[in-house]
Design a protein around this motif. Structure first.
Motif, PDB file in Angstrom:
ATOM      1  N   LYS A 147      18.315 -26.517  -4.403  1.00 54.53           N
ATOM      2  CA  LYS A 147      18.129 -27.960  -4.484  1.00 54.53           C
ATOM      3  C   LYS A 147      16.643 -28.320  -4.529  1.00 54.53           C
ATOM      4  O   LYS A 147      15.787 -27.493  -4.181  1.00 54.53           O
ATOM      5  N   PRO A 148      16.311 -29.557  -4.934  1.00 52.89           N
ATOM      6  CA  PRO A 148      14.892 -29.964  -4.970  1.00 52.89           C
ATOM      7  C   PRO A 148      14.261 -29.884  -3.582  1.00 52.89           C
ATOM      8  O   PRO A 148      14.820 -30.357  -2.591  1.00 52.89           O
ATOM      9  N   GLY A 149      13.109 -29.265  -3.503  1.00 50.78           N
ATOM     10  CA  GLY A 149      12.397 -29.100  -2.240  1.00 50.78           C
ATOM     11  C   GLY A 149      12.907 -27.964  -1.377  1.00 50.78           C
ATOM     12  O   GLY A 149      12.304 -27.685  -0.332  1.00 50.78           O
ATOM     13  N   ALA A 150      13.999 -27.320  -1.750  1.00 50.78           N
ATOM     14  CA  ALA A 150      14.549 -26.222  -0.956  1.00 50.78           C
ATOM     15  C   ALA A 150      13.823 -24.925  -1.283  1.00 50.78           C
ATOM     16  O   ALA A 150      13.155 -24.796  -2.309  1.00 50.78           O
ATOM     17  N   ARG A 151      13.965 -23.948  -0.415  1.00 48.22           N
ATOM     18  CA  ARG A 151      13.325 -22.655  -0.607  1.00 48.22           C
ATOM     19  C   ARG A 151      14.349 -21.549  -0.401  1.00 48.22           C
ATOM     20  O   ARG A 151      15.367 -21.720   0.283  1.00 48.22           O
ATOM     21  N   SER A 152      14.065 -20.414  -0.969  1.00 47.72           N
ATOM     22  CA  SER A 152      14.923 -19.237  -0.865  1.00 47.72           C
ATOM     23  C   SER A 152      14.082 -18.063  -0.411  1.00 47.72           C
ATOM     24  O   SER A 152      13.062 -17.748  -1.036  1.00 47.72           O
ATOM     25  N   ASP A 153      14.481 -17.432   0.682  1.00 53.35           N
ATOM     26  CA  ASP A 153      13.797 -16.262   1.225  1.00 53.35           C
ATOM     27  C   ASP A 153      14.701 -15.042   1.060  1.00 53.35           C
ATOM     28  O   ASP A 153      15.835 -15.031   1.547  1.00 53.35           O
ATOM     29  N   VAL A 154      14.194 -14.046   0.384  1.00 50.30           N
ATOM     30  CA  VAL A 154      14.952 -12.827   0.121  1.00 50.30           C
ATOM     31  C   VAL A 154      14.206 -11.656   0.752  1.00 50.30           C
ATOM     32  O   VAL A 154      13.003 -11.492   0.537  1.00 50.30           O
ATOM     33  N   ARG A 155      14.930 -10.861   1.525  1.00 54.76           N
ATOM     34  CA  ARG A 155      14.340  -9.677   2.152  1.00 54.76           C
ATOM     35  C   ARG A 155      14.151  -8.579   1.109  1.00 54.76           C
ATOM     36  O   ARG A 155      15.041  -8.299   0.309  1.00 54.76           O
ATOM     37  N   MET A 156      12.994  -7.932   1.158  1.00 56.73           N
ATOM     38  CA  MET A 156      12.698  -6.814   0.272  1.00 56.73           C
ATOM     39  C   MET A 156      11.979  -5.738   1.065  1.00 56.73           C
ATOM     40  O   MET A 156      11.487  -5.979   2.170  1.00 56.73           O
ATOM     41  N   ARG A 157      11.923  -4.548   0.472  1.00 64.16           N
ATOM     42  CA  ARG A 157      11.226  -3.442   1.116  1.00 64.16           C
ATOM     43  C   ARG A 157      10.651  -2.511   0.056  1.00 64.16           C
ATOM     44  O   ARG A 157      11.169  -2.426  -1.065  1.00 64.16           O
ATOM     45  N   VAL A 158       9.573  -1.832   0.434  1.00 65.71           N
ATOM     46  CA  VAL A 158       8.869  -0.929  -0.478  1.00 65.71           C
ATOM     47  C   VAL A 158       8.562   0.356   0.284  1.00 65.71           C
ATOM     48  O   VAL A 158       8.316   0.336   1.498  1.00 65.71           O
ATOM     49  N   MET A 159       8.582   1.484  -0.433  1.00 66.21           N
ATOM     50  CA  MET A 159       8.311   2.779   0.190  1.00 66.21           C
ATOM     51  C   MET A 159       7.654   3.693  -0.839  1.00 66.21           C
ATOM     52  O   MET A 159       8.055   3.736  -2.004  1.00 66.21           O
ATOM     53  N   ALA A 160       6.648   4.423  -0.396  1.00 64.36           N
ATOM     54  CA  ALA A 160       6.042   5.482  -1.200  1.00 64.36           C
ATOM     55  C   ALA A 160       6.799   6.778  -0.979  1.00 64.36           C
ATOM     56  O   ALA A 160       7.359   7.009   0.098  1.00 64.36           O
ATOM     57  N   ASP A 161       6.831   7.608  -2.013  1.00 59.87           N
ATOM     58  CA  ASP A 161       7.546   8.874  -1.897  1.00 59.87           C
ATOM     59  C   ASP A 161       7.039   9.688  -0.709  1.00 59.87           C
ATOM     60  O   ASP A 161       5.864   9.617  -0.332  1.00 59.87           O
ATOM     61  N   ARG A 162       7.958  10.480  -0.151  1.00 66.82           N
ATOM     62  CA  ARG A 162       7.633  11.204   1.069  1.00 66.82           C
ATOM     63  C   ARG A 162       6.459  12.165   0.889  1.00 66.82           C
ATOM     64  O   ARG A 162       5.673  12.381   1.806  1.00 66.82           O
ATOM     65  N   ARG A 163       6.316  12.734  -0.302  1.00 66.58           N
ATOM     66  CA  ARG A 163       5.252  13.701  -0.554  1.00 66.58           C
ATOM     67  C   ARG A 163       3.995  13.066  -1.152  1.00 66.58           C
ATOM     68  O   ARG A 163       3.120  13.783  -1.640  1.00 66.58           O
ATOM     69  N   SER A 164       3.896  11.755  -1.111  1.00 63.66           N
ATOM     70  CA  SER A 164       2.726  11.087  -1.696  1.00 63.66           C
ATOM     71  C   SER A 164       1.476  11.382  -0.882  1.00 63.66           C
ATOM     72  O   SER A 164       1.516  11.478   0.345  1.00 63.66           O
ATOM     73  N   LYS A 165       0.364  11.496  -1.612  1.00 60.45           N
ATOM     74  CA  LYS A 165      -0.932  11.684  -0.966  1.00 60.45           C
ATOM     75  C   LYS A 165      -1.644  10.344  -0.832  1.00 60.45           C
ATOM     76  O   LYS A 165      -1.106   9.303  -1.205  1.00 60.45           O
ATOM     77  N   ALA A 166      -2.838  10.367  -0.287  1.00 65.48           N
ATOM     78  CA  ALA A 166      -3.594   9.131  -0.096  1.00 65.48           C
ATOM     79  C   ALA A 166      -3.953   8.519  -1.450  1.00 65.48           C
ATOM     80  O   ALA A 166      -4.235   9.226  -2.422  1.00 65.48           O
ATOM     81  N   GLY A 167      -3.922   7.196  -1.514  1.00 69.72           N
ATOM     82  CA  GLY A 167      -4.239   6.497  -2.750  1.00 69.72           C
ATOM     83  C   GLY A 167      -4.325   5.006  -2.546  1.00 69.72           C
ATOM     84  O   GLY A 167      -4.171   4.492  -1.427  1.00 69.72           O
ATOM     85  N   ASP A 168      -4.564   4.278  -3.645  1.00 66.35           N
ATOM     86  CA  ASP A 168      -4.671   2.826  -3.644  1.00 66.35           C
ATOM     87  C   ASP A 168      -3.646   2.267  -4.619  1.00 66.35           C
ATOM     88  O   ASP A 168      -3.281   2.904  -5.613  1.00 66.35           O
ATOM     89  N   GLY A 169      -3.211   1.035  -4.332  1.00 63.78           N
ATOM     90  CA  GLY A 169      -2.226   0.404  -5.204  1.00 63.78           C
ATOM     91  C   GLY A 169      -2.306  -1.101  -5.150  1.00 63.78           C
ATOM     92  O   GLY A 169      -3.059  -1.696  -4.366  1.00 63.78           O
ATOM     93  N   PHE A 170      -1.519  -1.750  -6.004  1.00 64.02           N
ATOM     94  CA  PHE A 170      -1.457  -3.210  -6.055  1.00 64.02           C
ATOM     95  C   PHE A 170      -0.062  -3.600  -6.506  1.00 64.02           C
ATOM     96  O   PHE A 170       0.693  -2.798  -7.082  1.00 64.02           O
ATOM     97  N   ALA A 171       0.285  -4.867  -6.256  1.00 70.48           N
ATOM     98  CA  ALA A 171       1.620  -5.375  -6.579  1.00 70.48           C
ATOM     99  C   ALA A 171       1.495  -6.784  -7.145  1.00 70.48           C
ATOM    100  O   ALA A 171       0.576  -7.535  -6.790  1.00 70.48           O
TER     101      ALA A 171
END
Length: 274
Positions: A147-171
């Motif tokens: 509806k007008p003025g209403a908001r929707s909040d959706v839960r999300m999650r992110v994970m790096a692979d278990r064997r990942s090494k150190a690094g930088d990222g963006f989304a």
């Protein structure tokens, strides 16, 4: 890293209509407006897709989006949760909202390897986690009527692979909406969120479990100490005496005395010796 960020930004801006890129940190904020030709018709997908009824696309900003609590540090193999918020800033209701979150990360060093990342969103109707589309041109329908003025909040999650090494990222986050009149559009703003990837902590080295030494078969088992029969009988007699009454105890003592052999009498001192 900057070249990859620029290419990802250009790919993101080609998806939305008037896209304005806003960095998450005010010190590095930058804006870039890129207008693309909006399709006038859409091929008919599945009947359950609310965007199948879109007859035209508009450049009007009817929604705003942002990621709340997006992590700035990802530990490899560990989920990090955040919220995708959509607000209807128009004066009319919206039939559906589609969302997408594009994440990228590269390891440190030259040449750097791309790190594997996984993004999921929680479907409250089905009560389970669903994968986020991997292409920026695809969207997951995360909200129904707004509806007008209403908001929707959706839960999300992110994970790096278990064997990942150190690094930088963006989304980046993207969104689109479907109006009840068949007019659809995209969110006018795209935000950038930077993060770092840390390798998982190594498992602690547990000391080996020590097993008890085996018993020597040559040694015989220890036998329980035995008591002499006389001591056992005397103890039983004392126990019986304690449990009887006074008269019974006197009679028992008398019987015990009568069973004893007579004591030898000493000779009198005045005995005449021959």
């Amino acid at each position: 890293m900057n070249l990859r960020r620029t290419l990802a930004t250009l790919a993101a801006t080609t998806v939305v209509a008037p896209a304005v890129l806003l960095t998450a940190t005010p010190a590095t904020a930058a804006t870039a407006a890129v207008a693309v030709a909006a399709p006038t018709a859409v091929t008919a997908p599945a009947a359950t897709d609310p965007f199948a009824s879109c007859t035209s696309w508009t450049q009007a900003d009817r929604i705003t989006t942002e990621l709340l609590g997006f992590p700035t540090r990802l530990v490899a193999g560990t989920w990090s949760t955040f919220t995708f918020r959509t607000v209807n800033v128009s004066t009319g209701p919206l039939k559906a909202v589609g969302a997408n979150v594009d994440v990228s990360a590269w390891g440190a060093g030259v040449p750097s390897a791309r790190l594997g990342l996984t993004v999921q969103w929680y479907d409250r109707a089905a009560k389970k986690w669903r994968p986020m589309p991997t292409r920026v041109s695809d969207f997951a329908t995360v909200s129904g009527v707004l509806k007008p003025g209403a908001r929707s909040d959706v839960r999300m999650r992110v994970m790096a692979d278990r064997r990942s090494k150190a690094g930088d990222g963006f989304a980046f986050e993207f969104a689109r909406y479907a109006g009840p009149d068949g007019v659809c559009g995209h969110a006018g703003t795209i935000h950038e969120y930077d993060f770092v990837v840390e390798p998982a902590a190594p498992a602690p080295n547990r000391p080996p479990r020590r097993s008890p030494p085996p018993a020597d078969a040559a040694d015989p088992p220890c036998a329980a100490p035995t008591r002499p029969a006389a001591a056992v009988g005397a103890e039983r007699g004392r126990t019986a005496m304690r449990t009887r009454g006074p008269r019974a105890r006197s009679a028992a003592r008398a019987r015990t005395r009568s069973r004893r052999p007579p004591r030898p009498r000493p000779w009198p001192r005045s005995w005449p010796w021959p």
